[in-house]
Design an enzyme around this catalytic site. Structure first.
Site: not given
Ligand code: PDD
Length: 285
Positions: A32, A51, A146, A178, A202
């Site tokens: 996703y 990504r 992801k 993270e 991620l």
């Molecule tokens: N999640 N690390 C993890 C485990 C995440 O699930 C996310 C984002 C990030 C940050 O990635 P980005 O800056 O590209 O949003 C880091 C999204 C927002 C979610 O699962 O809803």
């Protein structure tokens, strides 16, 4: 009423149905993206699509669309839904097939795109910052993908909520990697630090922009390990994500971070981030 895209059709969310045999439902077999849009313009779309391609390659699902097709579909969903600022969610699963762990020979990937209004963290949270806990990272070792199988992330985030905290900061082998749904930054002696990309976290799109903004504005930063002990020494701790943007962690495991208020570098970076969003809204990005 929100409009979603499902396998070639735009339709009301309540009319969108997938098979009970969909491998996303049965195995969590899919990937996703969450893409914010500001002023109805998708944010860092090329980064999100790159990504997405890496995630699809990582789980060996063929990409059902070209970058141009994705852009068209995402822009149509943004147009069809409420809110100048939105959070677009897209999901691709390996498709529906008789239950068998091995890849099906002839399934067609299921493609879902939906969107909801994006309201941001709110003035109060920005002013106070949030509480976080540290906890062991119980996820697999392909965290750079992801993937939709988010049960460990769900359990970790709920553990934080149960401790009256907003997020769980994950520790693996003594290193803070993270958050359960966000990337991690600390500030120590005026230097911003975030862990290097790799399979244990991620590669966040928000993280990339924060690093870019630091470089452009001559704010010292480094991509290097954060030891668990570094968290307790940090002057500032931040979490970044597409939906949280940049949030200051002001209490960790019940103890104030720095003076217990969002720090000066957070304030600077938050301002730079808002400027970037404004340029996007005005079509100048
Ligand atoms: N999640 N690390 C993890 C485990 C995440 O699930 C996310 C984002 C990030 C940050 O990635 P980005 O800056 O590209 O949003 C880091 C999204 C927002 C979610 O699962 O809803």
């Amino acid at each position: 009423m929100s409009t979603v895209y499902l396998n070639g059709d735009f339709l009301p969310e309540e009319d969108a149905c997938v098979s009970v045999l969909d491998r996303g439902f049965i195995f969590g077999d899919g990937v996703y993206e969450v893409i914010p849009a500001y002023g109805r313009r998708p944010f860092r779309l090329q980064g999100h699509l790159a990504r997405l391609q890496d995630s699809l390659d990582g789980v060996r699902i063929p990409n059902p669309h070209t970058a141009e097709q994705w852009q068209y579909l995402i822009e149509k969903i943004i147009d069809a839904n409420e809110g100048e600022d939105q959070s677009v969610y897209l999901q691709i699963t390996r498709g529906a097939a008789k239950r068998d762990h091995a890849f099906p020979s002839n399934a067609t990937p299921t493609v879902l795109i939906m969107s909801s209004p994006l309201s941001g963290a709110g003035a109060e949270l920005l002013k106070s910052g949030v509480a976080a806990i540290t906890t062991e990272d119980i996820r697999w070792v392909y965290c750079h993908i992801k993937a939709i199988c988010l049960l460990p992330n769900v359990l970790l985030r709920q553990k934080a909520i149960d401790a009256q905290s907003a997020e769980a900061i994950l520790i693996r082998d003594g290193l803070a990697t993270e958050g359960a749904a966000s990337n991690l930054f600390i500030v120590h002696d005026g230097i911003i630090r975030t862990p290097s990309k790799g399979p244990l976290l991620l590669p966040g799109i928000t993280r990339d922009l924060v690093i870019e903004l630091a470089a452009q504005n001559h704010i010292p930063y480094e991509e290097a390990n954060i030891l668990e002990a570094d968290l307790t020494r940090a002057d500032e701790i931040w979490l970044t994500s597409s939906t949280k943007e940049i949030l200051a962690v002001t209490h960790l495991n019940g103890t104030p971070v720095g003076n217990g208020k969002p720090g000066p570098l957070w304030e600077r970076m938050y301002g730079l981030y808002q400027q970037y969003k404004q340029l996007l809204r005005e079509g100048k990005m």
